[in-house]
Design a protein around this motif. Structure first.
Motif, PDB file in Angstrom:
ATOM      1  N   GLU A   3       0.858  -1.173   0.000  1.00  0.00           N
ATOM      2  CA  GLU A   3       0.000   0.000   0.000  1.00  0.00           C
ATOM      3  C   GLU A   3       0.897   1.226   0.000  1.00  0.00           C
ATOM      4  N   ARG A   4       0.459   2.250  -0.662  1.00  0.00           N
ATOM      5  CA  ARG A   4       1.274   3.459  -0.770  1.00  0.00           C
ATOM      6  C   ARG A   4       1.479   4.082   0.607  1.00  0.00           C
ATOM      7  N   ARG A  22       0.214  -5.325  -4.871  1.00  0.00           N
ATOM      8  CA  ARG A  22      -0.719  -4.520  -4.086  1.00  0.00           C
ATOM      9  C   ARG A  22      -1.636  -5.386  -3.221  1.00  0.00           C
ATOM     10  N   ASP A  54      -0.185  -7.497 -10.750  1.00  0.00           N
ATOM     11  CA  ASP A  54       1.210  -7.255 -10.380  1.00  0.00           C
ATOM     12  C   ASP A  54       2.050  -8.520 -10.531  1.00  0.00           C
TER      13      ASP A  54
END
Length: 309
Positions: A243-244, A268, A295
């Motif tokens: 997660e960012r 992610r 991903d």
């Protein structure tokens, strides 16, 4: 190896209009945080392995970092690219790949002849005899059970080179073999590293402690390189549960610094993983549009073809 076509599910390529990550050559550590966004790193120095019977060890000494989902989703992404793939479950824990994607045994195979990885190490069968179909067309598994832990204690003759012998020196018809290692750097993990061409290291993007685990793994990889497998390389680091965040960005930067020639693949976070496990379905089948599936697919494409699409 006996095959069964019972309950087989075809594995198809993903649509090209999904939300794939951008591809860059370096991890971005310089942009302001608000401008920064995650991307898959493919260094200019990275090259796919030009080998037949490609062997990948998915390893990290720490448990719970996503080794099994990494093994399974990379494997299915390679199947979707026309590869014949086998996953070796080298984790003796009950909650491992064998529970998630069980082997499909032909009806005419007696229970006593349902060989596992333990039987391979004790020379009761060949690796081919312990390889079984799964519900996915083109994906095969070498199952394990908790008795695999006895290999660490009793150390059968030639255990360190057992998988290498079967995978490198015996005639084999798999394009790719992925070894899903257990949560330790014991004999089973070393055996996988000795057999492999490349290592893929899953690291939790939300845990700074995983950096220490990756450093310990690198020390083991270096010993294996110097003594038993000079061609072994770290091909990719997968940042699982990504997660960012500032921490995820810092961990990515540390991994890119430690392994400058390796892919850095943010996988992610996905809430459907547990549900997929309960239904004994791969995430790619249960939630095919999940960003994590995209991903892993992107990373697999670079590993085997040198390109993401």
């Amino acid at each position: 190896m006996k095959e069964t076509q019972e309950q087989t599910v075809p594995v198809r390529r993903l649509r090209d209009d999904l939300a794939f990550l951008d591809i860059v050559t370096e991890w971005d550590s310089l942009s302001g945080y608000h401008q920064w966004k995650a991307a898959a790193v493919v260094p200019a120095t990275f090259r796919p392995r030009p080998v037949e019977r490609y062997v990948i060890a998915v390893a990290n000494q720490k448990g719970g970092v996503g080794k099994t989902i990494t093994s399974l989703e990379l494997g299915l992404a390679m199947v979707a690219r026309g590869k014949r793939v086998r996953i070796i479950n080298a984790d003796p824990q009950e909650a491992s790949l064998t529970s998630w994607v069980p082997a499909l045994y032909p009806a005419d195979v007696a229970e006593a002849d349902r060989y596992t990885l333990t039987d391979v190490y004790y020379e009761r069968c060949t690796l081919a005899q312990a390889t079984w179909s799964t519900r996915y067309e083109g994906l095969f598994v070498v199952p394990s059970h908790p008795d695999l832990a006895t290999v660490e204690k009793e150390v059968p003759t030639g255990a360190e080179t057992c998988l290498r012998y079967h995978l490198r020196e015996v005639e084999d018809d798999f394009d790719v073999t992925i070894i899903d290692s257990g949560p330790s750097l014991g004999l089973l993990s070393v055996s996988g590293l000795v057999a492999a061409h490349d290592v893929v290291i899953p690291v939790q993007a939300a845990s700074a402690l995983d950096i220490k685990g990756a450093v310990a793994l690198y020390a083991t990889i270096h010993r294996v390189q110097s003594r038993m497998n000079r061609d072994l390389r770290v091909a990719a680091v997968v940042l699982t549960d990504f997660e960012r965040s500032s921490l995820a960005r810092e961990i990515g930067a540390e991994m890119a610094k430690a392994f400058p020639d390796a892919l850095i693949i943010p996988a992610r976070t996905c809430v459907d993983i547990g549900k997929a496990q309960m239904k004994q379905q791969a995430l790619r089948e249960f939630s095919p549009n999940a960003t994590a599936v995209q991903d892993y697919d992107q990373g697999a494409g670079v590993l085997v073809e040198g390109r993401a699409a």
